[in-house]
Design an enzyme around this catalytic site. Structure first.
Site, mmCIF file in Angstrom:
data_model
loop_
_atom_site.group_PDB
_atom_site.id
_atom_site.type_symbol
_atom_site.label_atom_id
_atom_site.label_comp_id
_atom_site.label_asym_id
_atom_site.label_seq_id
_atom_site.Cartn_x
_atom_site.Cartn_y
_atom_site.Cartn_z
ATOM 1 N N LYS A 153 82.383 68.087 60.826
ATOM 2 C CA LYS A 153 82.973 67.053 61.690
ATOM 3 C C LYS A 153 84.485 67.261 61.849
ATOM 4 C CE LYS A 153 79.330 64.470 62.713
ATOM 5 N NZ LYS A 153 78.675 64.639 64.042
ATOM 6 N N TYR B 132 78.388 63.333 51.836
ATOM 7 C CA TYR B 132 78.515 63.813 53.220
ATOM 8 C C TYR B 132 78.830 65.317 53.222
ATOM 9 C CZ TYR B 132 79.028 63.235 58.262
ATOM 10 O OH TYR B 132 78.867 63.325 59.623
HETATM 11 P P1 NAD Z 1 69.640 60.918 65.571
HETATM 12 O O1 NAD Z 1 68.795 61.583 64.538
HETATM 13 O O2 NAD Z 1 69.010 59.865 66.377
HETATM 14 O O3 NAD Z 1 70.290 62.001 66.540
HETATM 15 C C1 NAD Z 1 70.604 63.302 66.131
HETATM 16 C C2 NAD Z 1 70.155 64.211 67.242
HETATM 17 O O4 NAD Z 1 70.517 65.554 66.967
HETATM 18 C C3 NAD Z 1 68.622 64.188 67.440
HETATM 19 O O5 NAD Z 1 68.342 63.824 68.768
HETATM 20 C C4 NAD Z 1 68.220 65.618 67.187
HETATM 21 O O6 NAD Z 1 67.148 66.037 67.993
HETATM 22 C C5 NAD Z 1 69.508 66.339 67.539
HETATM 23 N N1 NAD Z 1 69.568 67.709 67.019
HETATM 24 C C6 NAD Z 1 69.659 68.137 65.734
HETATM 25 N N2 NAD Z 1 69.621 69.491 65.681
HETATM 26 C C7 NAD Z 1 69.525 69.919 66.966
HETATM 27 C C8 NAD Z 1 69.409 71.200 67.579
HETATM 28 N N3 NAD Z 1 69.380 72.336 66.858
HETATM 29 N N4 NAD Z 1 69.326 71.260 68.936
HETATM 30 C C9 NAD Z 1 69.326 70.121 69.686
HETATM 31 N N5 NAD Z 1 69.407 68.888 69.161
HETATM 32 C C10 NAD Z 1 69.495 68.787 67.821
HETATM 33 O O7 NAD Z 1 70.923 60.360 64.775
HETATM 34 P P2 NAD Z 1 72.305 59.748 65.304
HETATM 35 O O8 NAD Z 1 72.838 58.988 64.133
HETATM 36 O O9 NAD Z 1 72.104 59.101 66.597
HETATM 37 O O10 NAD Z 1 73.219 61.045 65.453
HETATM 38 C C11 NAD Z 1 73.912 61.371 66.645
HETATM 39 C C12 NAD Z 1 75.322 61.829 66.344
HETATM 40 O O11 NAD Z 1 76.055 60.723 65.829
HETATM 41 C C13 NAD Z 1 75.434 62.942 65.303
HETATM 42 O O12 NAD Z 1 76.442 63.851 65.679
HETATM 43 C C14 NAD Z 1 75.864 62.181 64.059
HETATM 44 O O13 NAD Z 1 76.565 63.031 63.184
HETATM 45 C C15 NAD Z 1 76.773 61.145 64.693
HETATM 46 N N6 NAD Z 1 77.091 59.981 63.876
HETATM 47 C C16 NAD Z 1 76.103 59.244 63.301
HETATM 48 C C17 NAD Z 1 76.431 58.136 62.529
HETATM 49 C C18 NAD Z 1 75.372 57.318 61.838
HETATM 50 O O14 NAD Z 1 75.671 56.631 60.842
HETATM 51 N N7 NAD Z 1 74.133 57.311 62.319
HETATM 52 C C19 NAD Z 1 77.776 57.762 62.366
HETATM 53 C C20 NAD Z 1 78.779 58.539 62.993
HETATM 54 C C21 NAD Z 1 78.410 59.644 63.741
HETATM 55 O O1 0WE Z 2 76.488 62.456 60.684
HETATM 56 C C1 0WE Z 2 75.659 61.775 60.135
HETATM 57 C C2 0WE Z 2 74.273 62.316 59.882
HETATM 58 C C3 0WE Z 2 74.347 63.775 59.553
HETATM 59 C C4 0WE Z 2 73.087 64.464 59.155
HETATM 60 C C5 0WE Z 2 71.970 63.842 58.613
HETATM 61 C C6 0WE Z 2 70.874 64.613 58.224
HETATM 62 C C7 0WE Z 2 69.654 64.010 57.592
HETATM 63 C C8 0WE Z 2 68.431 64.886 57.711
HETATM 64 C C9 0WE Z 2 73.098 65.828 59.274
HETATM 65 N N1 0WE Z 2 72.053 66.589 58.890
HETATM 66 C C10 0WE Z 2 70.956 66.004 58.384
HETATM 67 N N2 0WE Z 2 69.933 66.827 57.974
HETATM 68 C C11 0WE Z 2 68.721 66.352 57.595
HETATM 69 O O2 0WE Z 2 67.848 67.136 57.198
HETATM 70 N N3 0WE Z 2 76.006 60.522 59.741
HETATM 71 C C12 0WE Z 2 77.360 60.072 59.937
HETATM 72 C C13 0WE Z 2 75.087 59.617 59.018
HETATM 73 C C14 0WE Z 2 75.308 59.866 57.566
HETATM 74 O O3 0WE Z 2 74.758 60.926 56.941
HETATM 75 C C15 0WE Z 2 75.186 60.903 55.635
HETATM 76 C C16 0WE Z 2 76.037 59.821 55.431
HETATM 77 C C17 0WE Z 2 76.122 59.157 56.679
HETATM 78 C C18 0WE Z 2 76.952 57.961 56.978
HETATM 79 C C19 0WE Z 2 74.899 61.801 54.602
HETATM 80 C C20 0WE Z 2 75.460 61.558 53.335
HETATM 81 C C21 0WE Z 2 76.303 60.499 53.128
HETATM 82 C C22 0WE Z 2 76.610 59.602 54.169
#
Ligand code: NAD
Ligand code: 0WE
Length: 262
Positions: free
Chosen positions: A164, A157
């Site tokens: 975060k 991560y």
């Molecule tokens: P997702 O890929 O569906 O959403 C991420 C969004 O970020 C996308 O809609 C993308 O267009 C947007 N984004 C990235 N760069 C951007 C920019 N420069 N301008 C505008 N938009 C931008 O994935 P998700 O998992 O739904 O992620 C949403 C949030 O939830 C993130 O902050 C992620 O860190 C957080 N999160 C995800 C998880 C997980 O396991 N999926 C867990 C905890 C928190």
């Molecule tokens: O916050 C996240 C996703 C964050 C994320 C993911 C990507 C993938 C594609 C941020 N930047 C990028 N850039 C890219 O080019 N999560 C909480 C999901 C997530 O991401 C991980 C996790 C988990 C959980 C990355 C490494 C290890 C665990």
């Protein structure tokens, strides 16, 4: 009557039906909110427009959160449709992919650090400032999405954990700053969910099964569950809650070790 009846909500971060923002949109629509959406770039435009229509919304505006004028433009556009905004959802996070694999000290660069903090944390306060006047005095609320990697070390991560941690501190400083306006600011720390942002991560499947096995509820969470918790935090039911991070993770964060069942 729905929990969000009469509230106007801007949702930033829909990219697919699997997005956490999509789970939030579905719950918000069900609870009676009026919705508006942004999309990151032209590639996502039609897709987000289609989703918006499904959730009864015709307000869809471009916004790359790296761009100050895009952020200002969002609220100019909203002003053409709405006299105020009650809710802003920030569901955006990004770091360059090559910083999310390998040894943290080896792979972290000045530019990757800057981008992760800019897109994942600064953008939240930037949206809050741009929307401040439209939100003032309405008992409104802002909500962001964070992850346990802000608080504890997780493999790969890496710099996103720092971003975060910054975002969670941002929730507290923003809550103190906007409290006098009557505006609340909170975060949901979601458990891992297979979204686009997770799809590029090697061994994400293994992470999901390890998580489910260790979590008290013995399963992972869904975007629907995150959406429902988001609806609560942004509703008047949560009028006494601000500056808080709510874990929606099947209880994973309270454990110190996996259970010893094989
Ligand atoms: P997702 O890929 O569906 O959403 C991420 C969004 O970020 C996308 O809609 C993308 O267009 C947007 N984004 C990235 N760069 C951007 C920019 N420069 N301008 C505008 N938009 C931008 O994935 P998700 O998992 O739904 O992620 C949403 C949030 O939830 C993130 O902050 C992620 O860190 C957080 N999160 C995800 C998880 C997980 O396991 N999926 C867990 C905890 C928190
Ligand atoms: O916050 C996240 C996703 C964050 C994320 C993911 C990507 C993938 C594609 C941020 N930047 C990028 N850039 C890219 O080019 N999560 C909480 C999901 C997530 O991401 C991980 C996790 C988990 C959980 C990355 C490494 C290890 C665990």
């Amino acid at each position: 009557m729905g929990m969000l009846e009469g509230k106007k909500a801007l949702i930033v971060g829909v990219a697919s039906k699997h997005s956490i923002a999509s789970g939030i949109a579905a719950a918000f629509q069900r609870e009676g909110a009026e919705l508006a959406f942004t999309y990151q770039n032209e590639r996502l435009r039609e897709r987000v427009e289609g989703f918006a229509e499904g959730w009864g919304s015709k307000i869809v505006v471009p916004c790359d959160v790296a761009n100050d004028s895009d952020i200002d433009n969002v609220f100019k556009e909203l002003g053409k449709h709405w006299d105020g905004v009650d809710i802003v959802i920030h569901s955006v996070g990004f770091a360059p992919a090559n910083e999310l694999a390998g040894n943290y000290v080896d792979v972290t660069t000045r530019e990757g650090f800057r981008i992760a903090h800019d897109i994942s944390s600064y953008s939240f306060v930037a949206l809050a400032r741009a929307g401040r006047e439209m939100m003032r005095g309405r008992n409104g609320s802002l909500l962001t999405l964070t992850y346990l990697g802000a608080q504890k070390v997780l493999p790969n991560y890496n710099v996103m954990g720092l971003a975060k941690a910054s975002l969670e501190a941002n929730v507290r400083y923003m809550a103190a700053s906007l409290g006098p306006d009557g505006t609340r600011v909170n975060g949901i720390s979601a458990g891992p969910i297979k979204t686009l942002a997770a799809s590029g991560i090697g061994s994400f499947r293994k992470m999901l099964s390890e998580n489910a096995n260790r979590a008290p509820l013995r399963r992972n969470v869904t975007t629907e569950e995150v959406g429902n918790s988001g609806a609560f935090l942004c509703s008047d039911m949560a009028s006494g809650i601000t500056g808080e991070i709510l874990y929606v993770d099947a209880g994973f964060n309270i454990t110190a070790m996996g259970n010893l069942e094989d």
